[in-house]
Design a protein around this motif. Structure first.
Motif, PDB file in Angstrom:
ATOM      1  N   LEU A 129      52.785  41.488  43.028  1.00 25.27           N
ATOM      2  CA  LEU A 129      53.269  40.303  42.234  1.00 25.27           C
ATOM      3  C   LEU A 129      52.485  38.944  42.776  1.00 25.27           C
ATOM      4  O   LEU A 129      52.154  38.482  42.151  1.00 25.27           O
ATOM      5  CB  LEU A 129      54.505  40.238  42.006  1.00 25.27           C
ATOM      6  N   GLU A 130      52.677  38.841  44.223  1.00 26.01           N
ATOM      7  CA  GLU A 130      52.170  37.709  44.684  1.00 26.01           C
ATOM      8  C   GLU A 130      50.455  37.558  44.475  1.00 26.01           C
ATOM      9  O   GLU A 130      50.178  36.600  44.355  1.00 26.01           O
ATOM     10  CB  GLU A 130      52.487  37.908  46.252  1.00 26.01           C
ATOM     11  N   PHE A 177      33.739  30.123  37.656  1.00 26.40           N
ATOM     12  CA  PHE A 177      34.916  29.473  37.735  1.00 26.40           C
ATOM     13  C   PHE A 177      34.827  28.186  38.759  1.00 26.40           C
ATOM     14  O   PHE A 177      33.751  28.200  39.332  1.00 26.40           O
ATOM     15  CB  PHE A 177      36.145  30.302  38.320  1.00 26.40           C
ATOM     16  N   ASP A 211      43.783  33.078  42.258  1.00 26.70           N
ATOM     17  CA  ASP A 211      42.691  32.660  41.574  1.00 26.70           C
ATOM     18  C   ASP A 211      41.540  33.961  41.370  1.00 26.70           C
ATOM     19  O   ASP A 211      41.133  34.362  40.476  1.00 26.70           O
ATOM     20  CB  ASP A 211      42.068  31.497  42.164  1.00 26.70           C
ATOM     21  N   PHE A 212      41.279  34.743  42.529  1.00 33.24           N
ATOM     22  CA  PHE A 212      40.253  35.612  42.509  1.00 33.24           C
ATOM     23  C   PHE A 212      40.530  36.824  41.809  1.00 33.24           C
ATOM     24  O   PHE A 212      39.706  37.347  41.198  1.00 33.24           O
ATOM     25  CB  PHE A 212      39.847  36.118  43.854  1.00 33.24           C
ATOM     26  N   ASN A 214      44.766  43.831  48.815  1.00 32.42           N
ATOM     27  CA  ASN A 214      45.087  42.430  49.368  1.00 32.42           C
ATOM     28  C   ASN A 214      46.719  42.392  49.623  1.00 32.42           C
ATOM     29  O   ASN A 214      47.053  41.667  50.312  1.00 32.42           O
ATOM     30  CB  ASN A 214      44.886  41.128  48.296  1.00 32.42           C
ATOM     31  N   THR A 228      38.644  30.015  46.156  1.00 32.95           N
ATOM     32  CA  THR A 228      39.679  30.858  45.877  1.00 32.95           C
ATOM     33  C   THR A 228      38.985  31.919  45.046  1.00 32.95           C
ATOM     34  O   THR A 228      39.890  32.783  44.485  1.00 32.95           O
ATOM     35  CB  THR A 228      40.977  30.408  45.570  1.00 32.95           C
ATOM     36  N   ARG A 270      41.582  36.659  38.651  1.00 32.81           N
ATOM     37  CA  ARG A 270      41.060  36.113  37.466  1.00 32.81           C
ATOM     38  C   ARG A 270      39.646  36.305  37.455  1.00 32.81           C
ATOM     39  O   ARG A 270      39.012  36.591  36.374  1.00 32.81           O
ATOM     40  CB  ARG A 270      41.342  34.780  37.238  1.00 32.81           C
ATOM     41  N   THR A 271      39.044  36.109  38.379  1.00 35.78           N
ATOM     42  CA  THR A 271      37.412  36.274  38.519  1.00 35.78           C
ATOM     43  C   THR A 271      37.177  37.562  38.273  1.00 35.78           C
ATOM     44  O   THR A 271      36.302  37.898  37.774  1.00 35.78           O
ATOM     45  CB  THR A 271      36.872  35.983  40.139  1.00 35.78           C
ATOM     46  N   ILE A 272      37.996  38.537  38.968  1.00 32.24           N
ATOM     47  CA  ILE A 272      37.901  40.065  38.675  1.00 32.24           C
ATOM     48  C   ILE A 272      37.695  40.366  37.393  1.00 32.24           C
ATOM     49  O   ILE A 272      37.093  41.213  36.817  1.00 32.24           O
ATOM     50  CB  ILE A 272      38.527  40.810  39.798  1.00 32.24           C
ATOM     51  N   ARG A 273      38.804  39.793  36.804  1.00 35.95           N
ATOM     52  CA  ARG A 273      39.031  40.113  35.586  1.00 35.95           C
ATOM     53  C   ARG A 273      38.006  39.818  34.595  1.00 35.95           C
ATOM     54  O   ARG A 273      37.398  40.363  33.770  1.00 35.95           O
ATOM     55  CB  ARG A 273      40.314  39.473  34.992  1.00 35.95           C
ATOM     56  N   ALA A 274      37.309  38.473  34.725  1.00 32.37           N
ATOM     57  CA  ALA A 274      36.619  37.728  34.063  1.00 32.37           C
ATOM     58  C   ALA A 274      35.132  38.865  33.926  1.00 32.37           C
ATOM     59  O   ALA A 274      34.279  38.713  33.334  1.00 32.37           O
ATOM     60  CB  ALA A 274      36.159  36.463  34.472  1.00 32.37           C
ATOM     61  N   LYS A 275      35.154  39.279  35.263  1.00 34.65           N
ATOM     62  CA  LYS A 275      33.868  40.264  35.443  1.00 34.65           C
ATOM     63  C   LYS A 275      33.731  41.548  34.770  1.00 34.65           C
ATOM     64  O   LYS A 275      32.997  42.540  34.350  1.00 34.65           O
ATOM     65  CB  LYS A 275      33.649  40.691  36.920  1.00 34.65           C
ATOM     66  N   LEU A 327      38.831  39.777  50.806  1.00 38.54           N
ATOM     67  CA  LEU A 327      38.764  41.166  51.522  1.00 38.54           C
ATOM     68  C   LEU A 327      37.691  41.920  51.325  1.00 38.54           C
ATOM     69  O   LEU A 327      37.342  43.240  51.799  1.00 38.54           O
ATOM     70  CB  LEU A 327      39.996  41.932  51.099  1.00 38.54           C
ATOM     71  N   ARG A 350      48.700  36.824  41.006  1.00 42.87           N
ATOM     72  CA  ARG A 350      48.334  35.492  40.498  1.00 42.87           C
ATOM     73  C   ARG A 350      47.437  34.500  41.372  1.00 42.87           C
ATOM     74  O   ARG A 350      47.258  33.440  40.960  1.00 42.87           O
ATOM     75  CB  ARG A 350      49.757  34.724  40.234  1.00 42.87           C
ATOM     76  N   HIS A 386      41.482  45.973  44.290  1.00 39.12           N
ATOM     77  CA  HIS A 386      41.464  44.546  44.720  1.00 39.12           C
ATOM     78  C   HIS A 386      42.842  44.004  45.181  1.00 39.12           C
ATOM     79  O   HIS A 386      43.542  43.637  46.089  1.00 39.12           O
ATOM     80  CB  HIS A 386      40.930  43.401  43.836  1.00 39.12           C
ATOM     81  N   ALA A 414      36.488  43.814  34.816  1.00 38.54           N
ATOM     82  CA  ALA A 414      37.075  44.960  35.385  1.00 38.54           C
ATOM     83  C   ALA A 414      38.198  45.623  34.723  1.00 38.54           C
ATOM     84  O   ALA A 414      38.845  44.867  34.112  1.00 38.54           O
ATOM     85  CB  ALA A 414      37.681  44.540  36.917  1.00 38.54           C
TER      86      ALA A 414
END
Ligand SMILES: Nc1ncnc2c1ncn2[C@@H]1O[C@H](COP(=O)(O)OP(=O)(O)OP(=O)(O)O)[C@@H](O)[C@H]1O
Ligand SMILES: Nc1ncnc2c1ncn2[C@@H]1O[C@H](COP(=O)(O)OP(=O)(O)OP(=O)(O)O)[C@@H](O)[C@H]1O
Ligand SMILES: [Mg+2]
Ligand SMILES: [Mg+2]
Lengths: 314, 348, 491, 275, 325
Positions: free
Chosen positions: A205-206, E97, A211-212, A234, E102, A214-219, E107, A209, A230, A221
């Motif tokens: 959960l932590e 973005f 930012d990264f 993490n 961030t 969101r980047t991965i989703r935007a790609k 990783l 949320r 991911h 994935a």
């Protein structure tokens, strides 16, 4: 990093030294008399005194300690006062079992808990999440001895099944060995799973949320990739910590489960030795367990830095 | 002038060990800052410009000992900052503030803006707890944050808004020297103007000194007294702002200036687009760090590292083109006439 | 190999007879001279033998001694059975007997039964198959002490080779030690050269340590084991089970309340008697032992004639009024506060303590319960550091143990600080009296005295249970040899 | 603080947990007025009876009312849970924060000491502490707390190490915030998630450890009830008197469950991004 | 010019403490094929949120309450299922973005994070992936891409990270590239390089660009059309030339004035007086710029201004135009 490992291994020396002193004196502080425990009600005081002398318990403390630690340093952990069995070989044989049990239990618990934790996290506050949380809590709060007893009872009453008696090592007879190990491993696994699941849920959960993500989703994935590659990686540090702790605890022996399933593991050895005040066995096994813990912790720390490139040890 | 500098950086270097493999053996060093020196005088604004990754932020961080320097000296009002012990240095931090480049990660997500702004005030016991609130509201207003926004958490703000919080957090302490690492880059022009005005007002009012790290050359031109141009961890050129913009000497500076986007869509200008990229600071090229991308590079650049020297009064440059040592070879080299750069006069 | 053992585990193999027995305790070691733990005895008593033993009716019969004679009260001459071999193939001769007893009596060995033979003055080998024991004084317990499993005949060379016998076992008995997997199992195999014809019937005996009652219960139900001890509560559960028989027998054990008779208020006989009067032994039998226990004096009913009827003992009949009166006479009209110490390891002791706490409350005695861990309990017991201790004892096979050993002033297990000159004299006399009828009279009196003096409140003697799979034949447990499997076989 | 309660009120799940905990606490405090009988009172005619009107949860092997024993046991079990976890978690928090933040030698020393503690069989540790401090339930709770400390320390330290990498920590250093304040103001709130989870896990652990230690005579002394002890004692009766185990187990599960619900929502409430 | 992406009447709501605010309100715009479209505006005006809503990437507390977004005239992005939108993300439309620090997974290596996209959107051989990765890294201005591959984000400078982001966005040659402040963290030479690259891309692959920035210089540099946002509303929309030559909305005028005053050391910069209204204020009806507007009228406070067509292809949301029209 290499020097870090070497340094950590060097740290073993003071740690084990500390443990050895600590355990040695603890055994002398705790009330109880090994001779009386062994000889029971029938022994004469003379016999008791003689037995103590045979064990070297009448020597000055520092001498006793030096004799013991001297032996340990040369790889001789001495013999059990009670059974006369050589300690180190016994520990090692038992450790094999404990290790196997731990490993299987851990794998079982991961198989259950990590996916469930992830599902609960992704479906946060849904019915599924709620249900899974209840299940995990049952895992955590139903004591595993109760679970074990229920399983034994149900299997024998309704399925006329009970695990084989008489332990055999994995390399002697893998199938029978697994048959013996599997139920206790499942019991341990489920009770471990609760904790890992909760930790997984909360750290996923932590991470979700950040930012990264969101980047991965935007790609583009798939959610699967987002979560399993991911987010999970993490989230792994707290999960790893808890897993390390659980494995550490299990490797120290799981008294109750071993007892219920009549497994000759480390926990039994230590517990019996403690209640019988078998000094030598307690000292030897605690030293050994401490060694294992330090190694596990080292491994976990190394995994931290393997998982997270930002963490490095100098 | 040397001795009344408020901050004097001497031969500062910062190497990061570079690790590889699971065992993470250190096999090389990233020379993020590679022996730079400069001084900042009271009440002035000194700007550091340069390519991304050239070590500007690292310079700023190392000055403040947020990263321990590999070597070098940082004199603040004549005393080496590296000589302070941790406790003393913490007190000193009130006077040495930094605004971080990234407003997203540099604010604690679990604190409200009010808490974030109060923290420095209370840490340094500037005022009593009671008065802190007023101070916080003042500074918030100055950077353009409304009162009710004080109760919000950073993630509820846009990038520019967060940057303002960072600025307020640093300025609320009334520091003497502020390092502004891309402090206004994330802001829109209007707010940027507002903040820059604020910074300049405060500078005047409180006699602040700024180390202004930026790549926005328009802003740099507007705010700074002197500018240093960095490349690959080294200082390439340093002089007064007007001198630099009017008369850039180093080919790198020239290309930088040519790349400033103009705000006039009708007037598209020619620019020097540099080929290649900043070399890997872990494996810098031999000789001049810029030579691989330099339109005016010649053999010597690969062999010999150009000295950083004062070619005109208060105009320092590290380029063989302006080498004043009696090296006869140098004389032959002049500006390449085919270069697309315009208005570059080289005076000797 | 695997196949055959698997088959036998199902109990239908004619080829090999393997009996699987589950026990609740792990053997402590296998040296008969050094290890009194019951968990060890039941194993080494199959491997080793002594000179004499009891038959099922508790009559002395020869084992390694074919017969013996007693030229005078102080002398015993034993004729040894000929052609008996140790498991290592060497013949057992009189020298071995001498060596074994010397080992027991040697201080260095620190044997728990050395005191049993403290009267032995001299042992003389007459020839390879005859040996003479000379005692300093007449001792009625001598022969019964010889039946003790710890009075085993061991082979000298094995002792010398291994320093002690904890991990090795070479005896003359019906079974040969094969292996011991710690905390799991001990395996014995048939002694093919056993000198008693047709014994043993079994090819293998496997003892499994299964501390958990539930595990033993489940294993006997599914037939994974053939035999196990159980508590009365589990025994009830197996009543319905077709394939399992429950065999019960009165045990030699009894539960007791021990007082530190030097400490106030327990130094006053009246207080102890009052507590005895306040104790409801029936209820203890019912609640703690499911009714499967009988009230007992110092000698348990399982010892047959030696035991006296206690039902009519005044102090055994609960009488609150009288108890209060006694307390008042002793100077405690309102009762007093005290602490009952007991071992947390044994549920029955804790249960007993809780019942006593309730029962004694009725005469104003407020008792706290302090349960302690086993190692500490033993320590507390031997140092008499508790005011009231609850425990369980075995009364042995000779009344001397129950009477002299635990309660005479010099008795090595008299940890109660109890000392009564008349009583001492009586039990000493009992020990020295060879004539059985005479002896019984003495002990009858001593028992009554002891109950009156109440250094301990003797409570109840429970029954023991063995659950046995149907196919197992030729097994009958009895108190002094509950695990005799020499005749046992599987169908 | 005000908004905390407001948010708790909005969080139904957390509210349920909170009410559940309160219920158990009240049960423990008001035991004498709630329980129909004294916990040690034996009805020898009613041994091992199933739930009925007279004994709603049935009776145990002494004919004692299980419901009354559970009500009285609430106090002991809660006490054990809260005190042991309190000691373990606060100790673990402090040491974990220090070790994780400062790293280096301090870290090594703290963690190795924790390794030693962790490697120690908890039973032995409890025996030792009781031997040194004297036998009492409180000392046993201290022992359990100390046993738990290494676990908390490791978890906290692990999280600190990763939280420390954040830029806002550097930012705080630059402001001149003292390490102490950084640890408590910046790091602590950001490691709460795993910490709270571990606390709720620890609670059940403590209640059960108390039972295990009672087995060694180190926990609550009979006839006083605690849930763990009741559970342990009734293990052998599971087959023919399941209620003897069902109700104490139920009480434990219920309590732990409420603590967990509350813990989860506490974590969410403390997290501004989930507002 | 045919339109590639059309945003129709988009409103985005946020729920804070049970109250709902409107952070983007009735926004409409249309981006043509191969067009380079810019959005400028005050910080906090909803630029980023608008861009996030295109790919359904809004955080949980925010949601599109009204309007739709249509790709290539027929794909309604707001109505797409999660599975469908995956095919659009990164392939048809990719995104850069704002926050470079961030936005990368700490990783994973740069290599992994770039190649990942290739794996999401097609089957490429290892060799192909290697080549494409190197090529794109080279394109975004890394001289030695090979050495970069094994690096982790924390080992890179802000600008380097931003370029990695750009490389990731471009590698699949998307139809539309949404760039949220792509060059904010970059120095001018790299910025020039990137902008150059973007231009080149639109030519080579017919990629349209939606560029969000507050740097009017950047807009002037590469955009053809531009929208100006203020506090969640679109206040002016037209071609770049018209905007710069003939700004209509008072806010746009203020903005332009701010940049033009840059340059002289020591001189005060022009900035629009007052502050961005808080969400509470914007929730009321009335022009959102009213509190800072030098030309404020009564009507501005009571009525939402509509979008007026000022001249051909030039729209402005201000009541000042009502009289004029
Ligand atoms: N913690 C670190 N470990 C290793 N290398 C680092 C670290 N921090 C920075 N570097 C390297 O040091 C060099 C300089 O980085 P720095 O952040 O100072 O650049 P910068 O000039 O601020 O760039 P930008 O304008 O993009 O912010 C870069 O090559 C970067 O990769
Ligand atoms: N998660 C959130 N919760 C509440 N409000 C939010 C959230 N995210 C953004 N907002 C609000 O939405 C508004 C628009 O934010 P957005 O990020 O789109 O601004 P922007 O135009 O991109 O600004 P900038 O140029 O500074 O990045 C801001 O007022 C911000 O406070
Ligand atoms: Mg930087
Ligand atoms: Mg934005």
């Amino acid at each position: 990093m290499f020097t870090y490992i070497v340094r950590r291994l060097l740290m073993l020396i003071p740690v084990l030294f500390g443990v050895s002193i600590f355990i040695f004196f603890v055994m002398r502080v705790v009330p109880g008399d090994v001779a009386q425990t062994i000889l029971g009600t029938d022994a004469t005081p003379a016999a008791l005194a003689q037995l103590r002398e045979n064990f070297g318990l009448n020597l000055p403390l520092y001498q006793q300690y030096l004799n013991w630690i001297g032996g340990v340093l040369t790889g001789d952990f001495g013999e059990s006062m009670r059974t006369g069995k050589a300690i180190l070989p016994d520990i090692l044989t038992r450790f094999k079992l404990t290790f196997e049990l731990t490993l299987i239990a851990a794998v079982i618990s991961w198989i259950i808990s990590i996916p469930l934790g992830i599902i609960a996290a992704t479906k946060r506050n849904s019915k599924t999440d709620f249900g899974l949380r209840i299940v995990s809590l049952l895992g955590v709060s139903v004591p595993n001895f109760a679970l074990a007893t229920v399983i034994i009872l149900v299997l024998s009453l309704y399925f006329s099944y009970s695990p084989p008696v008489g332990y055999v090592g994995f390399f002697e007879n893998p199938i029978k060995n697994l048959e013996i190990i599997i139920i206790p491993a499942i019991v341990l696994g489920t009770s471990m799973a609760g904790a890992v699941m909760r930790m997984t849920r909360s750290s996923i959960l932590e991470i979700l949320r950040q930012d990264f993500i969101r980047t991965i989703r935007a790609k583009g994935a798939k959610e699967k990739v987002v979560i399993f590659q991911h987010a999970l990686k993490n989230a792994m540090i707290p999960i790893l910590t808890i897993i390390g702790l659980q494995i550490g605890t299990l490797l120290g022996g799981t008294v109750i489960i071993e007892q219920i399933f009549s497994l000759p593991g480390l926990g039994q050895l230590v517990l019996t030795a403690i209640t019988q005040r078998d000094f030598m066995v307690v000292q030897g096994s605690v030293l050994f367990i401490a060694f294992i813990f330090v190694m596990i912790n080292l491994l976990v720390d190394l995994l931290y830095s393997y998982l997270d490139p930002r963490i490095s040890y100098k | 002038m040397e001795n009344n500098a408020i901050l004097e950086v001497k031969d500062l270097t910062k190497y990061f060990p570079q690790k590889s493999g699971f065992i993470k053996k250190t096999n090389n060093y990233v020379r993020a800052v590679d022996g730079i020196s400069f001084s900042i005088y009271p009440k002035e604004t000194f700007s550091l410009v340069g390519e991304s990754g050239c070590g500007k932020s690292t310079t700023g961080r190392t000055i403040l000992r947020l990263q321990e320097p590999t070597s070098g000296q940082v004199l603040f009002k004549g005393t080496d900052l590296l000589d302070y012990n941790k406790r003393e240095f913490r007190k000193l931090r009130k006077d040495l503030q930094m605004i971080f480049q990234d407003p997203y990660s540099s604010l604690n997500p679990r604190m409200t803006v009010r808490e974030l702004l109060k923290e420095p005030v209370l840490t340094h016991r500037l005022v009593s707890k009671k008065d802190a609130e007023k101070l916080v509201q003042d500074i918030a207003e100055k950077v353009g944050l409304s009162k009710e926004q004080l109760n919000r958490h950073p993630h509820e703000f846009s990038g520019g808004q967060r940057q303002r919080i960072s600025i307020a957090r640093a300025l609320v302490l009334n520091p003497e020297l502020v390092i502004l690492d891309e402090a206004v880059s994330a802001l829109d022009v209007s707010i940027q103007a507002q903040i820059l005005n604020l910074l300049m007002d405060l500078q005047e009012e409180l006699e602040l000194t700024y180390l202004f790290i930026s790549h926005d050359l328009n802003v740099v031109k507007h705010v700074s007294d002197r500018v240093g141009v960095m490349y690959l961890g080294q200082m390439m050129e340093m002089t007064h702002t007007d001198e630099l913009y009017d008369n850039p000497l180093h080919p790198y500076t020239q290309s930088l200036l040519s790349a400033i986007p103009s705000t006039n869509p009708f007037q598209k200008k020619e620019r020097i687009i540099l080929k290649g990229d900043v070399p890997d600071p872990a494996n810098p090229p031999s000789g001049c760090p810029f030579r691989l991308r330099c339109p005016k590079a010649h053999e010597r650049c690969a062999i010999e590292k150009p000295a950083y020297q004062e070619v005109k009064s208060n105009h320092f440059v590290a380029c063989h083109l302006y080498d004043q040592s009696e090296n006869p070879k140098q004389a032959r080299i002049s500006v390449d006439p085919t270069s697309a750069a315009h208005t570059t006069k080289v005076d000797g | 190999n695997d196949e055959s053992s698997d088959k036998s585990s199902e109990g239908n193999s004619d080829a090999e007879q393997t009996l699987k027995i589950a026990n609740d305790q792990e053997p402590a070691g296998l040296d008969p001279h050094k290890t009194p733990a019951h968990s060890s005895v039941r194993i080494y008593s199959k491997i080793y033998e002594g000179l004499v033993t009891f038959d099922q009716d508790m009559k002395l019969v020869g084992q390694l001694a074919s017969d013996w004679e007693q030229p005078d009260d102080n002398t015993y001459i034993f004729n040894l059975v000929e052609g008996v071999n140790f498991h290592n193939g060497r013949e057992m001769i009189a020298d071995d007997v001498k060596y074994s007893f010397e080992r027991i009596m040697d201080e260095k060995t620190a044997s728990h039964i050395s005191s049993y033979f403290s009267d032995v003055e001299n042992i003389e080998v007459m020839n390879d198959h005859q040996i003479k024991f000379e005692l300093a004084e007449p001792n009625a317990t001598f022969l019964t002490n010889l039946t003790n499993s710890s009075a085993a005949i061991v082979a000298k060379e094995v002792v010398e080779e291994n320093e002690d016998l904890q991990q090795v076992a070479v005896g003359t008995g019906p079974f040969v030690f094969e292996k011991w997997v710690p905390d799991n199992s001990v395996t014995l195999v048939k002694n093919e050269e056993y000198y008693v014809k047709d014994e043993p019937k079994l090819d293998r005996v496997e003892y499994f340590t299964m501390k958990e009652e539930a595990a033993r219960l489940s294993a006997i139900r599914t037939g994974k084991i053939d035999m196990t001890t159980l508590t009365s509560k589990s025994a009830v559960l197996l009543d319905k089970e077709k394939n399992v028989d429950i065999k019960d027998y009165q045990s030699l054990e009894y539960s007791y309340v021990g007082f530190n008779v030097e400490k106030e208020p327990f130094n006053d006989e009246k207080v102890r008697q009052a507590l005895s009067l306040a104790t409801d032994r029936e209820s203890i039998a019912t609640v703690v032992w499911d009714g499967k226990a009988t009230t007992t004096g110092p000698i348990t009913p399982a010892m047959g004639d030696w035991a006296i009827e206690v039902e009519d003992e005044e102090l055994y009949m609960r009488d609150i009024e009288k108890a209060k009166k006694l307390l008042a006479e002793a100077g405690y009209p309102d009762g007093f506060s005290t602490t009952i110490t007991t071992a947390s390891t044994y549920a029955d002791m804790i249960d007993t303590a809780q019942l006593l706490q309730q029962q004694w409350a009725e005469i104003g005695v407020k008792a706290d319960i302090k349960q302690i861990e086993w190692g500490e309990y033993i320590d507390t017991w031997s140092n008499t550091s508790a005011d009231i201790l609850i425990g369980r004892n075995g009364s042995g096979t000779d009344p001397d143990r129950a009477m002299n050993y635990f309660f005479s002033t010099d008795g090595s297990a008299n940890v109660w600080n109890f000392s009564n000159a008349d009583y001492d004299k009586l039990v000493e006399e009992g020990k020295r009296t060879i004539d059985q009828d005479e002896r019984k009279k003495i002990y009858d009196e001593a028992q009554k005295d002891l109950i009156k003096l109440s250094p301990n409140l003797l409570l109840v003697s429970p029954e023991s249970y063995v659950a046995v799979r149907n196919g197992v034949k030729g097994y009958t447990p009895y108190a002094h040899n509950a695990e005799d499997i020499d005749q046992t076989y599987k169908e | 603080m005000k908004s905390f309660f407001k948010r708790l009120k909005n969080d139904k799940v957390g509210l349920v947990g909170c009410i559940g905990i309160l219920l158990v606490v009240i049960l423990g405090i008001l035991a004498p007025s709630i329980a129909p009988y004294k916990p040690e009172q034996m009805f020898t005619e009613h041994i091992m009876e199933g739930p009925s009107g007279k004994f709603i949860f049935g009776t145990d092997e002494f004919g004692r009312d299980i419901f009354s024993r559970i009500v009285y046991g609430a106090k002991v079990s809660l006490q054990v849970g809260v005190i042991a976890v309190g000691i373990g978690s606060i100790g673990g928090l402090v040491f974990g924060l220090i070790a994780g933040y400062f790293q280096g030698v301090v870290d090594q020393v703290i963690m190795r000491v924790m390794d030693v503690l962790f490697a120690f069989p908890d039973i032995l540790l409890a025996l030792t502490i009781v031997a040194v401090l004297g036998p009492s339930l409180t000392n046993t709770m201290i022992a359990i707390g100390i046993v738990f400390m290494p676990v908390f320390t490791r978890i906290v330290r692990g999280s600190v190490i990763s939280v420390k990498e954040n830029e806002y920590i550097t930012n705080a250093v630059a402001i001149g915030v003292s390490p102490f304040a950084i640890i408590f103001r910046h790091i602590t709130p950001n490691i709460m998630a795993p910490f709270i989870v571990q606390i709720t896990l620890g609670l059940s652990g403590a209640i059960l450890t108390e039972a295990a230690l009672s087995f060694l005579g180190l926990g609550v002394q009979p006839p006083n009830p605690s849930w763990g002890v009741m559970l342990n004692a009734s293990r052998t009766y599971m087959e023919f008197a399941p209620w003897t185990i069902l109700f104490p187990a139920g009480a434990i599960v219920f309590t732990i469950f409420c603590f967990n619900l509350f813990g989860d929502s506490l974590r969410d409430i403390l997290d501004p991004q989930l507002k | 010019m045919a339109s590639l992406l059309e945003i129709n009447n988009l409103s985005i709501d946020v729920k804070v403490d049970k109250e709902t605010y409107n952070v983007v309100k009735n926004l409409s715009l249309s981006i043509g094929k191969k067009q380079k479209y810019g959005i400028v505006g005050e910080s906090g005006s909803g630029k980023s949120l608008t861009s996030l809503s295109i790919l359904q990437l809004l955080p949980d507390v925010l949601n599109v309450s009204e309007g739709n977004i249509v790709l290539s005239n027929d794909l309604d992005l707001t109505a797409m299922s999660t599975k469908e939108i995956l095919k659009v993300r990164g392939k048809e439309i990719s995104m850069i973005f704002q926050e470079p620090m961030t936005a990368l997974d700490p990783l994973f290596t740069v290599e992994h994070q770039i190649k990942e996209i290739l794996r999401f959107h097609g089957k490429y051989s290892k060799k192909q992936m290697d080549d494409m990765t190197i090529e794109i890294l080279d394109k975004v201005g890394f001289a030695k891409p090979k050495q970069l591959l094994k690096k982790y984000p924390h080992q890179l400078s802000g600008g380097m990270r931003q370029r990695i982001m750009i490389a990731m966005a471009l590698i699949c040659k998307p139809k539309l590239l949404i760039a949220d402040e792509p060059t904010t963290a970059l120095d001018v030479t790299i910025q020039a390089q990137i902008l150059d690259l973007m231009k080149q891309l639109t030519n080579d692959y017919d990629t349209s660009i939606l560029l969000i920035t507050h740097d009017l210089g950047v807009i002037a540099e590469i955009c053809e059309r531009v929208a100006v946002m203020y506090a969640g509303t679109l206040v002016e929309e037209t071609t770049v030339e018209k905007l710069f030559s003939n700004p209509q909305h008072p806010y746009t005028k203020g903005l332009l004035q701010s940049i033009n005053s840059l340059g002289e050391k020591g001189k005060r910069l022009y900035s629009i007086p007052g502050n961005v209204p808080s969400p509470k204020e914007t929730n009321k009806t009335g022009c959102r710029f009213a509190s800072r507007c030098p030309y404020v009228m009564d009507v501005c406070l009571h009525e939402d201004p509509p979008l007026f067509t000022v001249e051909d292809d030039h729209y402005s949301r201000c009541f000042l135009h009502r009289e004029e029209v």
